[in-house]
Write a protein that holds these residues in place. Structure first.
Motif, mmCIF file in Angstrom:
data_model
loop_
_atom_site.group_PDB
_atom_site.id
_atom_site.type_symbol
_atom_site.label_atom_id
_atom_site.label_comp_id
_atom_site.label_asym_id
_atom_site.label_seq_id
_atom_site.Cartn_x
_atom_site.Cartn_y
_atom_site.Cartn_z
ATOM 1 N N GLU A 44 0.833 -1.208 0.000
ATOM 2 C CA GLU A 44 0.000 0.000 0.000
ATOM 3 C C GLU A 44 0.866 1.256 0.000
ATOM 4 O OE1 GLU A 44 -2.627 -0.328 3.301
ATOM 5 O OE2 GLU A 44 -3.813 -1.919 2.389
ATOM 6 N N GLU A 45 1.980 1.224 0.748
ATOM 7 C CA GLU A 45 2.892 2.366 0.765
ATOM 8 C C GLU A 45 3.509 2.586 -0.612
ATOM 9 O OE1 GLU A 45 5.792 1.775 3.803
ATOM 10 O OE2 GLU A 45 4.331 1.949 5.431
ATOM 11 N N ARG A 46 3.854 1.503 -1.293
ATOM 12 C CA ARG A 46 4.432 1.636 -2.636
ATOM 13 C C ARG A 46 3.419 2.231 -3.600
ATOM 14 N NH1 ARG A 46 5.707 -3.981 -3.254
ATOM 15 N NH2 ARG A 46 6.536 -4.371 -1.208
ATOM 16 N N LYS A 47 2.148 1.831 -3.459
ATOM 17 C CA LYS A 47 1.113 2.365 -4.350
ATOM 18 C C LYS A 47 0.919 3.850 -4.123
ATOM 19 C CE LYS A 47 -1.625 -1.827 -4.883
ATOM 20 N NZ LYS A 47 -2.899 -2.483 -4.590
ATOM 21 N N THR A 48 0.918 4.283 -2.851
ATOM 22 C CA THR A 48 0.724 5.709 -2.573
ATOM 23 C C THR A 48 1.929 6.520 -3.053
ATOM 24 O OG1 THR A 48 1.588 5.447 -0.328
ATOM 25 C CG2 THR A 48 -0.784 5.333 -0.603
ATOM 26 N N ARG A 49 3.119 5.969 -2.994
ATOM 27 C CA ARG A 49 4.298 6.676 -3.497
ATOM 28 C C ARG A 49 4.231 6.828 -5.011
ATOM 29 N NH1 ARG A 49 8.879 3.426 -0.130
ATOM 30 N NH2 ARG A 49 8.298 4.183 1.922
ATOM 31 N N GLN A 50 3.738 5.825 -5.694
ATOM 32 C CA GLN A 50 3.645 5.884 -7.149
ATOM 33 C C GLN A 50 2.592 6.893 -7.588
ATOM 34 O OE1 GLN A 50 2.927 1.900 -8.399
ATOM 35 N NE2 GLN A 50 5.066 1.239 -8.114
ATOM 36 N N GLU A 51 1.535 7.025 -6.806
ATOM 37 C CA GLU A 51 0.454 7.956 -7.171
ATOM 38 C C GLU A 51 0.865 9.401 -6.962
ATOM 39 O OE1 GLU A 51 -2.834 6.735 -4.807
ATOM 40 O OE2 GLU A 51 -3.175 4.909 -5.945
ATOM 41 N N VAL A 52 1.754 9.648 -6.021
ATOM 42 C CA VAL A 52 2.138 11.031 -5.697
ATOM 43 C C VAL A 52 3.163 11.538 -6.637
ATOM 44 C CG1 VAL A 52 3.227 12.505 -3.975
ATOM 45 C CG2 VAL A 52 1.594 10.761 -3.291
#
Length: 52
Positions: A44-52
């Motif tokens: 989930e942390e990786r997904k939020t980093r990719q979205e930002v």
């Protein structure tokens, strides 16, 4: 000579069994759940980093 080797192997096996008995038991299901939640949190942390 073979008798000495077999005797030494039996002694080593007995020592390893005694050591294993003294180790605390492991809860494999609990460990698996902890790994699952940790991996889920990391993904989930990786997904939020990719979205930002």
């Amino acid at each position: 000579m073979d008798v000495i080797i077999i005797l030494l192997l039996l002694i080593v096996i007995a020592l390893l069994v005694r050591i294993n008995e003294k180790l605390p038991g492991r809860d494999l299901a609990k460990e698996a759940m902890e790994r699952y939640y940790k991996e889920r949190e990391n993904s989930e942390e990786r997904k939020t980093r990719q979205e930002v």
